[in-house]
Every structure is written in C-alpha cells, then in structure tokens.
Design a protein around this motif. Sequence first.
Motif, mmCIF file in Angstrom:
data_model
loop_
_atom_site.group_PDB
_atom_site.id
_atom_site.type_symbol
_atom_site.label_atom_id
_atom_site.label_comp_id
_atom_site.label_asym_id
_atom_site.label_seq_id
_atom_site.Cartn_x
_atom_site.Cartn_y
_atom_site.Cartn_z
ATOM 1 N N ARG A 26 0.826 -1.214 0.000
ATOM 2 C CA ARG A 26 0.000 0.000 0.000
ATOM 3 C C ARG A 26 0.860 1.264 0.000
ATOM 4 N NH1 ARG A 26 -2.959 -3.055 3.851
ATOM 5 N NH2 ARG A 26 -1.992 -1.849 5.547
ATOM 6 N N ALA A 27 2.047 1.208 0.638
ATOM 7 C CA ALA A 27 2.905 2.394 0.775
ATOM 8 C C ALA A 27 3.947 2.508 -0.328
ATOM 9 C CB ALA A 27 3.592 2.371 2.140
ATOM 10 N N ALA A 28 3.964 1.552 -1.292
ATOM 11 C CA ALA A 28 5.037 1.500 -2.290
ATOM 12 C C ALA A 28 5.146 2.781 -3.105
ATOM 13 C CB ALA A 28 4.818 0.298 -3.224
ATOM 14 N N ALA A 29 4.044 3.458 -3.340
ATOM 15 C CA ALA A 29 4.077 4.662 -4.172
ATOM 16 C C ALA A 29 4.835 5.800 -3.502
ATOM 17 C CB ALA A 29 2.654 5.102 -4.504
ATOM 18 N N LEU A 36 12.660 0.972 -1.012
ATOM 19 C CA LEU A 36 11.836 0.298 -2.010
ATOM 20 C C LEU A 36 12.661 -0.736 -2.784
ATOM 21 C CD1 LEU A 36 9.015 0.227 -3.273
ATOM 22 C CD2 LEU A 36 9.798 1.915 -4.948
ATOM 23 N N ARG A 37 13.914 -0.374 -3.082
ATOM 24 C CA ARG A 37 14.794 -1.303 -3.790
ATOM 25 C C ARG A 37 15.047 -2.555 -2.941
ATOM 26 N NH1 ARG A 37 18.280 2.134 -4.791
ATOM 27 N NH2 ARG A 37 17.505 2.746 -6.848
ATOM 28 N N ARG A 40 11.891 -4.670 -2.928
ATOM 29 C CA ARG A 40 11.693 -5.348 -4.207
ATOM 30 C C ARG A 40 12.547 -6.621 -4.291
ATOM 31 N NH1 ARG A 40 13.569 -2.517 -9.726
ATOM 32 N NH2 ARG A 40 15.572 -2.912 -8.699
ATOM 33 N N ALA A 41 13.793 -6.553 -3.816
ATOM 34 C CA ALA A 41 14.671 -7.727 -3.842
ATOM 35 C C ALA A 41 14.111 -8.843 -2.960
ATOM 36 C CB ALA A 41 16.076 -7.336 -3.374
ATOM 37 N N GLN A 42 13.617 -8.461 -1.773
ATOM 38 C CA GLN A 42 13.013 -9.468 -0.887
ATOM 39 C C GLN A 42 11.747 -10.062 -1.512
ATOM 40 O OE1 GLN A 42 12.431 -7.263 2.758
ATOM 41 N NE2 GLN A 42 14.425 -7.916 3.587
ATOM 42 N N ALA A 43 10.936 -9.200 -2.118
ATOM 43 C CA ALA A 43 9.676 -9.657 -2.708
ATOM 44 C C ALA A 43 9.934 -10.631 -3.862
ATOM 45 C CB ALA A 43 8.867 -8.460 -3.186
#
Length: 257
Positions: A26-29, A36-37, A40-43
């Motif tokens: 929800r907070a990515a924006a 965020l980087r 993203r790697a964890q995701a």
Amino acid sequence: MAGQKNSLFDRLLQQGALRRWSRAARAAAHTDLPELRRQRAQARKLKHHLDTLIHVSDARLALPMIGNQAFPRPHDADWGWRPALWCGPLASPGESSVRSKTMLGREVTLFHDCAHSELTLRQLRNTREADLAAYGLRMDVFRFDGSYLSLAIDLPEEASRDLRRKHLIRLETIVESEKPLEIFARLNIKNGPNTEQIVRELPLHEEDIRVEFDLAYTKLNEKRVERMWLDLIFEGPQMNQVILRDLTFSRRPRAEL
C-alpha cells in the motif's frame, strides 16, 4: 516436518508477515527509493518460492485423487466398484515380455498363448481433467503370434452377495487405442458346478463405452452363486497400444414390469 499442522506460533508469524507485506504494498508509491529497492529484492525472492509452491500444488491437486471410488452409477444401484489397479499405485508399475497368468495387483490377470511374448504392461497416472480414476493401464502389443489375449478381473465378494436373476451388471470403461480393434467383455458367474457366461462387445465407437449384462437370460442358480469375474478379450491386438483409463462396475435390480 512436512505434513504437520502449523502451530499457533507459526500461524501468528504468517499473519504478521502478511500484514507487513500488505502495508509495504500500500505504501510502495511513497516509499523512499533505497528502501523500495530492498523490498523489491526481498519480494522477488519470496515470489520465486510462492510461484513454485503454486505450480506444484496446482499440478498435484488437479490429478484424480488416489483411492477414489467415486463414479456415476445408476441411482438404484445396490453395489458399485472400481478395481484397485485404477485406484492406487502398484508395487511394480510395469512389465515387459509379459508372461501369461501375470497378475497386476490383487484382481487383474493377463492371459495369452503367445510362444514369444512381445507385450508390455504399465500402470500410468491419469492427468486429464475428465479422469475420475487415479490410474490407468497401458498395454503395448508388438508382434502377436497367439490366438487370444485377455485381461481377467476378479470381482469382489460383495458383487456376488444376494445376486439374483433380476439383476443387471453394468460395465463402464474409457478406452484409447492407436488403431481400431475389437474388445469383448465376458461376464462369468460360477454357481455350483456350472459357470454362466454372457458376452458383450464394447461399443468403442460411442462416447460412453458401456455394456450391461442381464442375468434374466441365464440359468443362474441363485442359491449357489460363488463368485464372478470378467474377461476383457482383445481381438487383433498386434502392433497396437491400448490404454484403459478407467474401469468400473455397478449392479442394480431390473425395474419390475
């Protein structure tokens, strides 16, 4: 350990992780780019494992259930059965140069009179959406120098219990073959010193391959019924592959006139 139920602690950890990833999504924006980087790697690592789990589980859950005895049967049937070969894995899934009187599981026996056997049998896992049986049987026949080839299926004691001449025995199967051939089904009922036999040709050209044996046309001695078995007789089997995807039996009383 695989197969164990998740503990309360495990479920709490899973719920916490789900809430954390939901907040991050929800907070990515508005999340700072370095953070965020990292997310993203964890995701991506997590997504790889989730995709693997989904792929394997979809494949396994789409297969017919092992041991399944469910199949459409007449509403008034008083008995129904699918042989074990089509329900669960055999200890030995296949054989080549199969000799006559070779058994496949407890109930199915192959008979032939070939001088040199060029037959192979193999149990295979059904994977089609339409399949209800967990397993099928594939028979490959190459050169065939015999005069007969048949599979004998021993029916369980329940099939013969309280058997009457008013009964109809239904056989349903799913057959695939490389080339056209004829298959005959012969129902055998041992009663005392006699054996009643009824022969039907399987309608392989029809969508539903089904035959019924009407016991009213026999001289069955109802008080001396001992056992029943079915012979599937293959005519002209050479240079062919035949797959029996399913095989089921049911019994019902004939409607009173």
